[in-house]
Design an enzyme around this catalytic site. Sequence first.
Site, PDB file in Angstrom:
ATOM      1  N   ASP A 121     -31.662  55.157  16.422  1.00 35.91           N
ATOM      2  CA  ASP A 121     -31.600  54.933  14.984  1.00 35.91           C
ATOM      3  C   ASP A 121     -30.160  54.970  14.466  1.00 35.91           C
ATOM      4  O   ASP A 121     -29.775  54.142  13.636  1.00 35.91           O
ATOM      5  CB  ASP A 121     -32.437  55.994  14.267  1.00 35.91           C
ATOM      6  CG  ASP A 121     -32.445  55.812  12.766  1.00 35.91           C
ATOM      7  OD1 ASP A 121     -33.348  55.129  12.253  1.00 35.91           O
ATOM      8  OD2 ASP A 121     -31.550  56.342  12.088  1.00 35.91           O
ATOM      9  N   PHE A 133     -34.467  54.308   9.824  1.00 34.64           N
ATOM     10  CA  PHE A 133     -34.924  53.011  10.315  1.00 34.64           C
ATOM     11  C   PHE A 133     -35.982  53.151  11.397  1.00 34.64           C
ATOM     12  O   PHE A 133     -36.797  52.241  11.587  1.00 34.64           O
ATOM     13  CB  PHE A 133     -33.748  52.162  10.782  1.00 34.64           C
ATOM     14  CG  PHE A 133     -32.840  51.770   9.646  1.00 34.64           C
ATOM     15  CD1 PHE A 133     -33.363  51.389   8.423  1.00 34.64           C
ATOM     16  CD2 PHE A 133     -31.462  51.805   9.782  1.00 34.64           C
ATOM     17  CE1 PHE A 133     -32.540  51.033   7.364  1.00 34.64           C
ATOM     18  CE2 PHE A 133     -30.634  51.454   8.732  1.00 34.64           C
ATOM     19  CZ  PHE A 133     -31.168  51.069   7.515  1.00 34.64           C
ATOM     20  N   ASP A 134     -36.005  54.264  12.122  1.00 38.79           N
ATOM     21  CA  ASP A 134     -37.140  54.537  13.000  1.00 38.79           C
ATOM     22  C   ASP A 134     -38.421  54.636  12.178  1.00 38.79           C
ATOM     23  O   ASP A 134     -39.463  54.093  12.562  1.00 38.79           O
ATOM     24  CB  ASP A 134     -36.928  55.849  13.767  1.00 38.79           C
ATOM     25  CG  ASP A 134     -36.240  55.648  15.103  1.00 38.79           C
ATOM     26  OD1 ASP A 134     -36.453  54.600  15.726  1.00 38.79           O
ATOM     27  OD2 ASP A 134     -35.489  56.547  15.524  1.00 38.79           O
ATOM     28  N   VAL A 135     -38.342  55.349  11.059  1.00 34.08           N
ATOM     29  CA  VAL A 135     -39.529  55.522  10.217  1.00 34.08           C
ATOM     30  C   VAL A 135     -39.953  54.192   9.607  1.00 34.08           C
ATOM     31  O   VAL A 135     -41.138  53.839   9.621  1.00 34.08           O
ATOM     32  CB  VAL A 135     -39.253  56.572   9.120  1.00 34.08           C
ATOM     33  CG1 VAL A 135     -40.428  56.636   8.140  1.00 34.08           C
ATOM     34  CG2 VAL A 135     -39.018  57.943   9.745  1.00 34.08           C
TER      35      VAL A 135
END
Length: 390
Positions: free
Chosen positions: A143, A171-173
């Site tokens: 991320d 941005f992972d989420v």
Amino acid sequence: MTHEQGAGPLDGLVVADFSRVLAGPYCTMLLADMGATVIKVESPSGDETRTWKPPVYDDRSTYYLSINRNKKSIALDFGNPQQCRIAREIAAKADVVVENFKPGGLAKFGLDYESVRATNPSVIYSSVTGFGNAGGAGLPGYDLLVQASSGLMSLTGAPDSPAYRSGIAIFDVITGLHTAIGVLAALVERGKSGRGQHVESNLLSSALSGMVNQTAGYILSGRVPQRMGNQHPSIYPYEPLPTADGDLVVTIGNDRQFQRFCTLLGAEHLATDPRFALAADRSHNRADLRPLLVDLLATRPASEWFELLTQAGLPCAPINDIRGGIEFATDLGLDPVVQVGSGERTLPGIRNPLTFSETPVGYPHVPPEVDEHRAEILTWLSTSHPKEQQ
């Protein structure tokens, strides 16, 4: 094999989860909360987030615990032919496969999309990567690398400060959410056509989409956004402002709100001042407006302004730490903390943000230990049929 929580909206759906760390596991946890049976296929050493400490809960990584409830775990070494065969059997009997290996990394094990589709034609196969499967295929998908390369870090911080990362792996989420949306859309389409498909997502594309007005502002105007601290490029006031005893976030989104705000401050003249009357003018003349607002807000503490502005229907918020944020949500009746698991195996968790009037989400199972459900999963494999035989 069932999820054992009743009729959630995804009850009866089987998800083979070959993902690890955050984006994929967050996606599959959301599906599990909604009733899907999620089989978490791990390496013998387990998902690496199991070792990401501190903080801990009963010596278990809270990072791992935060994104792996309601799943069943089996540990498989893909380098072992017999265990790899089990992984292929799981994929052949699942409705959905989610994986976040490097592009092409599963082909040698017969677990890539084409191989799985050969035995499971209706499968929804979801691949999550960092930078796509073309020129970025070989790049590691962390991320922070995406926060840096996408431009987000260039927007985070004060104008004269270094670039900063977000306080979470944002941005992972976002990619996990995009992936869940893609899986659900593909399931709807499969219900109409009967066909499976390959759903692909990547962190960089999710980042560029998730930065919405900033990325659109550049491609439409040609202007490269810059760090502005807590200020908004298009709206003012929309930032923390000091009061008599601390900062209060004030977000005035339109001209009517600004007029009410000025009336509450006892400064009606500001609402008709040609420098500030319209939203675009307030943004342009923010350097003139800010000190005037600061002087007016200095007459009361933040808590009093919060009550007065809220009663007037004006958007504002205290700046809380995480404990304060959870307490604030609790005070609002959102019940943010739920009990995960049952009996002697329970732990607190954060509520799934979705509610369903007829098919509620549930939290029946604590995050699994490595390989905890091997026997149950092997029994299911021996008694169920591949998808193409159903």
